[in-house]
Write a protein that holds these residues in place. Structure first.
Motif, short mmCIF file in Angstrom:
data_model
loop_
_atom_site.label_atom_id
_atom_site.label_comp_id
_atom_site.label_asym_id
_atom_site.label_seq_id
_atom_site.Cartn_x
_atom_site.Cartn_y
_atom_site.Cartn_z
N ARG A 74 0.85 -1.18 0.00
CA ARG A 74 0.00 0.00 0.00
C ARG A 74 0.89 1.23 0.00
N ARG A 99 0.21 5.21 0.73
CA ARG A 99 -0.80 6.15 1.23
C ARG A 99 -2.20 5.54 1.22
N GLY A 100 -2.29 4.28 1.60
CA GLY A 100 -3.57 3.59 1.71
C GLY A 100 -4.11 3.02 0.40
N GLU A 126 -3.94 0.40 -2.70
CA GLU A 126 -3.36 -0.90 -3.01
C GLU A 126 -2.55 -0.84 -4.29
#
Length: 171
Positions: free
Chosen positions: A92, A94-95, A97
């Motif tokens: 990931r 910054r969040g 995928e």
């Protein structure tokens, strides 16, 4: 007709390099990556064809930057043939995928001499583009240039992530 050139390293040397590279990635260990690189290694950026990172010191520093922006990195089983090997990884940034493929070529000593990474999907690549270049730029060129890189890249990442949420509904 057979191609001539330097003999390819044994696949077992390539497999050992891939196993060590996977372990270094999963633990975020830039020093372990350094041990795998040939002095004249070339890293081809997944972000632009305009930039290559050359030499063991620069590619090691780049990996420290990469490991700083990726979370939850896991790898898959590698494939090796002759002097070339590959494996994919998930992480990931910054969040967002991210899925990527590492492709490496090794010399006769099992050291990585050529290294290319391919990243997908586009929103993850754009987010990586917003996260990694500012960090690399700040390290190589100073904080001001790092800030400029971030200012240029963030709107693009935002636009692509936003488009990714809505455009599929029109397809």
């Amino acid at each position: 007709m057979a191609a001539s050139g330097p003999p390819a390293p044994a696949t077992s040397l390539v497999s050992a390099a891939l196993a060590a590279l996977r372990a270094a990635g999963e633990t975020g260990d830039g020093d372990a990556v350094a041990e795998l690189l040939a002095p004249d290694v070339v890293f081809h950026s997944p972000l632009t064809s305009r930039l290559r990172f050359e030499g063991k010191q620069e590619v090691t520093a780049l990996h420290r930057d990469i490991f700083a922006v990726l979370d939850g990195l896991t790898t898959t089983e590698p494939l090796a043939l002759g002097d070339t090997g590959s494996f994919s990884f998930h992480a990931r940034v910054r969040g967002v995928e991210l899925e990527a493929m590492n492709l490496v070529r090794c010399n006769e000593h099992g050291q990585i001499v050529d290294y290319t990474v391919f990243v997908r999907p586009l929103p993850a690549l754009a987010t990586l583009f917003a996260a990694l270049p500012p960090r690399v730029s700040a390290r190589r060129r100073g904080r001001l240039k790092g800030t400029l890189a971030a200012t240029l890249a963030r709107p693009l990442a935002f636009a692509i992530r936003t488009a990714d949420r809505f455009v599929p509904a029109f397809l």
